[in-house]
Enzyme design. Sequence first.
Site, PDB file in Angstrom:
ATOM      1  N   HIS A 149      54.843  37.700  -3.705  1.00 14.54           N
ATOM      2  CA  HIS A 149      56.401  36.692  -4.358  1.00 14.54           C
ATOM      3  C   HIS A 149      55.527  35.296  -4.364  1.00 14.54           C
ATOM      4  CE1 HIS A 149      59.900  38.820  -3.473  1.00 14.54           C
ATOM      5  NE2 HIS A 149      59.123  39.367  -2.004  1.00 14.54           N
ATOM      6  N   HIS A 187      51.537  29.328   2.431  1.00 13.72           N
ATOM      7  CA  HIS A 187      51.515  29.431   1.265  1.00 13.72           C
ATOM      8  C   HIS A 187      51.663  27.642   0.476  1.00 13.72           C
ATOM      9  CE1 HIS A 187      55.576  29.034   3.083  1.00 13.72           C
ATOM     10  NE2 HIS A 187      55.925  28.806   1.435  1.00 13.72           N
ATOM     11  N   HIS A 210      53.700  27.498  -2.935  1.00 13.30           N
ATOM     12  CA  HIS A 210      54.634  26.878  -4.544  1.00 13.30           C
ATOM     13  C   HIS A 210      53.798  26.408  -6.242  1.00 13.30           C
ATOM     14  CE1 HIS A 210      57.510  28.475  -2.759  1.00 13.30           C
ATOM     15  NE2 HIS A 210      56.210  27.676  -1.128  1.00 13.30           N
ATOM     16  N   GLU A 223      58.267  23.046  -5.748  1.00 10.38           N
ATOM     17  CA  GLU A 223      60.014  23.019  -4.990  1.00 10.38           C
ATOM     18  C   GLU A 223      60.695  21.527  -5.093  1.00 10.38           C
ATOM     19  OE1 GLU A 223      60.415  25.565  -2.057  1.00 10.38           O
ATOM     20  OE2 GLU A 223      61.142  26.916  -3.836  1.00 10.38           O
ATOM     21  N   HIS A 271      53.366  25.009   1.629  1.00  7.30           N
ATOM     22  CA  HIS A 271      53.885  25.136   2.830  1.00  7.30           C
ATOM     23  C   HIS A 271      53.405  25.519   3.884  1.00  7.30           C
ATOM     24  CE1 HIS A 271      58.022  25.089  -0.289  1.00  7.30           C
ATOM     25  NE2 HIS A 271      57.283  23.267   0.227  1.00  7.30           N
ATOM     26  N   THR A 277      63.968  29.062   1.536  1.00  7.83           N
ATOM     27  CA  THR A 277      64.187  27.923   0.312  1.00  7.83           C
ATOM     28  C   THR A 277      64.867  29.249  -0.744  1.00  7.83           C
ATOM     29  OG1 THR A 277      62.118  28.018  -0.836  1.00  7.83           O
ATOM     30  CG2 THR A 277      63.122  25.707  -0.072  1.00  7.83           C
TER      31      THR A 277
END
Length: 222
Positions: free
Chosen positions: A51, A79, A81, A91, A104, A184
């Site tokens: 992911h 991690h 995004h 995000e 995050h 999320t």
Amino acid sequence: MDYPHCGGVKQSPIDIRTGEVVVDPTHLAPIVFSGYDQVSNIQYTLENNGHTVQVDLNDQKMLISEGGLGSTFVAEQFHFHWGAADTRGSEHSINGRHYPMEMHIVHYNRRYGNLTTAMDKEDGLAVLGFFFEIGRFNVHFEQIIHHFKEIKYKNENVPIHSIPLMELIPARLFNYFRYQGSLTTPPCYESVTWTLFNETIEIAEEQVCILLKHRSMDVLII
Ligand SMILES: [Zn+2]
């Protein structure tokens, strides 16, 4: 699968409208960071979980408290995004503007003992969010990014030297946005106290490009 929480009223991510933000100087004192500057022999684990690219902190003791958090929270992992284009990967957004990348740092409330137990509690999680902007080459993140080639495939992981988290985050941490939100992605538990920092992290375009090559890993956990 049915995820009833995903239809809730406190869902993340959100667009921060700075004109609608309520300034709360008494409640939102600076966050106190403990252990964030610690150099340690404990290794982190960098993993491709299918992911995102995640760094597990492996019980290295790093805590946040105060800053209106209400409890002490323990850092578990961080991690990233990112998106297909370097202008739209974050995000969250601020006044409709997205950033190339967002990090995050996920913490669980110490009273619950671990992330799994905390995850569905109203005061279970605290996530610190940081936006990236294209700029100077970031030597600290390079220590992580140069391992990406070792985790090209889902479920691959590699131990990496620990890096004091203070080196990865901006120096000025006084200005931030706070809201109560959620994971999320499903199961979307509304258990996250979100803190989004105003100060961005600079990273070079060629470093973001390495992330963009991992485009397939863009479904997100928290
Ligand atoms: Zn996340």
